[in-house]
Every structure is written in C-alpha cells, then in structure tokens.
Motif scaffolding. Structure first.
Motif, mmCIF file in Angstrom:
data_model
loop_
_atom_site.group_PDB
_atom_site.id
_atom_site.type_symbol
_atom_site.label_atom_id
_atom_site.label_comp_id
_atom_site.label_asym_id
_atom_site.label_seq_id
_atom_site.Cartn_x
_atom_site.Cartn_y
_atom_site.Cartn_z
ATOM 1 N N SER A 26 0.866 -1.189 0.000
ATOM 2 C CA SER A 26 0.000 0.000 0.000
ATOM 3 C C SER A 26 0.897 1.232 0.000
ATOM 4 N N THR A 27 0.662 2.140 -0.908
ATOM 5 C CA THR A 27 1.476 3.373 -0.932
ATOM 6 C C THR A 27 1.266 4.151 0.367
ATOM 7 N N ASN A 28 0.074 4.063 0.964
ATOM 8 C CA ASN A 28 -0.157 4.779 2.229
ATOM 9 C C ASN A 28 0.726 4.213 3.342
ATOM 10 N N GLN A 50 -0.868 -2.255 -6.323
ATOM 11 C CA GLN A 50 -0.813 -2.474 -4.874
ATOM 12 C C GLN A 50 -1.371 -3.866 -4.562
ATOM 13 N N LYS A 54 -5.611 -0.030 0.385
ATOM 14 C CA LYS A 54 -6.598 0.149 1.459
ATOM 15 C C LYS A 54 -7.595 1.257 1.144
ATOM 16 N N GLY A 55 -8.849 0.996 1.464
ATOM 17 C CA GLY A 55 -9.865 2.029 1.391
ATOM 18 C C GLY A 55 -10.203 2.489 2.802
ATOM 19 N N ARG A 56 -11.182 3.349 2.931
ATOM 20 C CA ARG A 56 -11.620 3.778 4.254
ATOM 21 C C ARG A 56 -12.333 2.628 4.958
ATOM 22 N N TRP A 61 -8.954 -1.543 -1.603
ATOM 23 C CA TRP A 61 -9.010 -0.676 -2.791
ATOM 24 C C TRP A 61 -8.466 -1.465 -3.976
ATOM 25 N N LYS A 121 -18.499 5.885 -8.355
ATOM 26 C CA LYS A 121 -17.262 6.341 -7.708
ATOM 27 C C LYS A 121 -16.066 6.223 -8.645
ATOM 28 N N GLY A 124 -11.167 7.747 -4.708
ATOM 29 C CA GLY A 124 -11.335 7.726 -3.256
ATOM 30 C C GLY A 124 -10.097 8.300 -2.596
ATOM 31 N N ILE A 125 -10.299 8.828 -1.417
ATOM 32 C CA ILE A 125 -9.209 9.491 -0.692
ATOM 33 C C ILE A 125 -9.164 8.916 0.724
ATOM 34 N N ILE A 143 -4.547 8.714 -2.532
ATOM 35 C CA ILE A 143 -5.564 8.919 -3.572
ATOM 36 C C ILE A 143 -5.536 7.724 -4.529
HETATM 37 C C1 BTN Z 1 -11.703 5.069 -0.158
HETATM 38 O O1 BTN Z 1 -12.446 5.595 -0.982
HETATM 39 O O2 BTN Z 1 -12.119 4.214 0.627
HETATM 40 C C2 BTN Z 1 -10.264 5.533 -0.119
HETATM 41 C C3 BTN Z 1 -9.433 4.836 -1.154
HETATM 42 C C4 BTN Z 1 -7.979 5.249 -1.140
HETATM 43 C C5 BTN Z 1 -7.128 4.402 -2.051
HETATM 44 C C6 BTN Z 1 -5.741 4.910 -2.182
HETATM 45 S S1 BTN Z 1 -4.819 4.108 -3.464
HETATM 46 C C7 BTN Z 1 -3.359 4.876 -2.924
HETATM 47 C C8 BTN Z 1 -3.396 4.869 -1.404
HETATM 48 N N1 BTN Z 1 -2.836 3.631 -0.893
HETATM 49 C C9 BTN Z 1 -3.753 2.895 -0.279
HETATM 50 O O3 BTN Z 1 -3.554 1.769 0.232
HETATM 51 N N2 BTN Z 1 -4.941 3.522 -0.309
HETATM 52 C C10 BTN Z 1 -4.857 4.805 -0.952
#
Ligand code: BTN
Length: 261
Positions: A26-28, A50, A54-56, A61, A121, A124-125, A143
C-alpha cells in the motif's frame, strides 16, 4: 513509468520528491513509514500496482496494474487534529477540479471525500495521520483514481458502483498527464488551505457536494442519524437537518442516501 514528468511539474511543494514503485502493499503504508523516518513534506509515493490497497473503514481498494493511479503524499500542515476535515476537503476539491477542468466531467464530492461521476465512484481518498497532543505531526494523503478500466473490471464487488476515467471520457487516459494535472491541482489547493483561504475551498466543495437537500442516513460508530443533507460546516463536517428541527454536525463516519441506496 512517470519519467515524463521530470522537469515539467509546476508545483511549489507537492512532488518535489517523487518515488515510484512497480508494486507495493500500500502506498499509504509505505508513505506512513517514510514520514515517521522524517521524509520531507511534499514527497509523493506512487505505485503501478498495490497488493493490499486500502480504502476507508478497512475496505480493500482495487489496485490492479494499469487500472488506476495509486499515490500517497506526505504533508506536515501544522494544523490541529480538529482541522483534518479541512485538509480532506481541500484534497477532494483538488481531485474534483482536475476532473472538471481537464476532463470536462461534472464530478461531485460525496462526503467525506469520495469523488463521484453520475453517482458512480471514480476516486477515493484516505487520510492517515500521526498526532502529537492535538497537533497533526504529519498526514498521509492517499488517492486512488480509476483510470483505464475494462468493462469486466466493473463486475467486481464494490460498495458504491464504480466507474473509471476512460469509461467516462470514451478514450484511453494518458496517466502521465493526469498525474501532472492532479499534483498541480493538489499543490494549489494545499497552498490555499495553508494560506488561510479555507472559506473558498469550503464554498467550492459546497458547490459540488453530492446530494444537497436529500435525505441521508449517517453513521458514526454505533450512532445513526437520518435527516436532510444541508452542506459542509466550518471544519468540513457534514451538516444534517434532523426532523426535530435541530442540526447534527458529523465529523467522522459515513453517510448514504436513503432514497437511492
Ligand atoms: C476510499 O475511498 O475508501 C479511499 C481509497 C484510497 C485508495 C488509495 S490508493 C493509494 C493509497 N494507498 C492505499 O492503500 N490507499 C490509498
């Protein structure tokens, strides 16, 4: 992959350091580790793919190679934790603006920060932060933006029906160009936020907020509210007019539209 960007990016801060990876979990997560080790503000981490995007709310994601832009930005905004909603709103405004200005899409922001096109959609952020007392030490802005999808990609399991930029524009998307546009919009929105222009960001977001005036069901933890969506408040929170005439301010959680979902 994004080598074309070198020397072309017109940003003050965001993308001054750009680290690209073929494949990450995951880049996050990677950006968070780097931020903890002192990586400077403005660094962008990009991946082609990835394994554990991950999403929220712990969601997954969809992050197949070639299907999306997956990036994270490290910021050190010097804001208090109560202002993180403003930052999320500024990021959503930057993504919405990019889609409208350069791809002529009438994109909307679904609170807190999903980007929709005709109810589907497209991006996502995900904001993740480290706080010290009540100050944000750093924030990782993730993002995910669907770029070039095949029709079969739409058949996966998604909470909100998805779409992708190529499907909306009817043409293959040049992701180098998209990345440049997105980072430049983000840079401008972030500069506006830190230079005290929150009220402009808020009114832009209010102007393209999904479902204003509609009945929403909102949830935060075990608490539920139902009422009419009024707009965004001064910290980027969702304002909901309740049936008893009072107003609820939702700072976290999520909402869905009663007559649609
Ligand atoms: C959402 O809408 O739930 C948020 C999605 C965010 C996805 C991005 S992709 C780049 C970054 N790395 C991750 O693991 N998640 C975010």
């Amino acid at each position: 992959m994004f080598g074309m960007l070198f020397g072309r990016l017109r940003t003050r801060l965001i993308g001054s350091i750009l680290k690209e990876f073929e494949r990450v979990a995951s880049t996050n997560d990677l950006a968070f580790e780097m931020a903890e080790r002192g990586e400077p503000e403005g660094t962008v981490i990009l991946a082609r793919e990835q394994d554990a995007g991950k999403g929220r709310h712990g969601r997954i994601w969809y992050s197949r190679a070639g299907r999306g832009l997956y990036l994270s930005v490290i910021l050190r905004p010097g804001l208090s934790t109560s202002q993180v909603g403003r930052l999320g709103t500024a990021v959503a405004v930057a993504v919405q603006h990019t889609l409208r200005r350069f791809y002529h899409l009438s994109a909307s922001i679904k609170w807190p920060n999903d980007i929709l096109v005709q109810g589907r959609k497209l991006a996502g952020i995900l904001l993740e932060s480290r706080t010290v007392s009540d100050q944000l030490q750093f924030v990782v802005i993730g993002i995910g933006l669907n770029t070039n999808w095949e029709r079969e990609d739409l058949e996966g399991e998604f909470r909100t029906p998805p779409t992708a930029l190529n499907l909306e524009c009817g043409a293959e998307i040049d992701v180098d160009r998209l990345l440049q546009r997105l980072l430049e919009s983000l840079d401008a929105a972030y500069a506006a936020l830190v230079h005290g222009r929150w009220s402009r960001i808020r009114s832009h977001a209010n102007g393209c907020l999904e479902g204003k005036g509609q009945l929403v069901s909102a949830r935060c933890g075990d608490n539920l509210w139902q009422g009419k969506l009024e707009g965004l408040g001064d910290e980027g929170e969702l304002l909901i007019a309740l049936p008893d005439g009072s107003r609820h301010r939702l700072y976290g959680g999520e909402c869905s539209f009663v007559d649609r979902d």
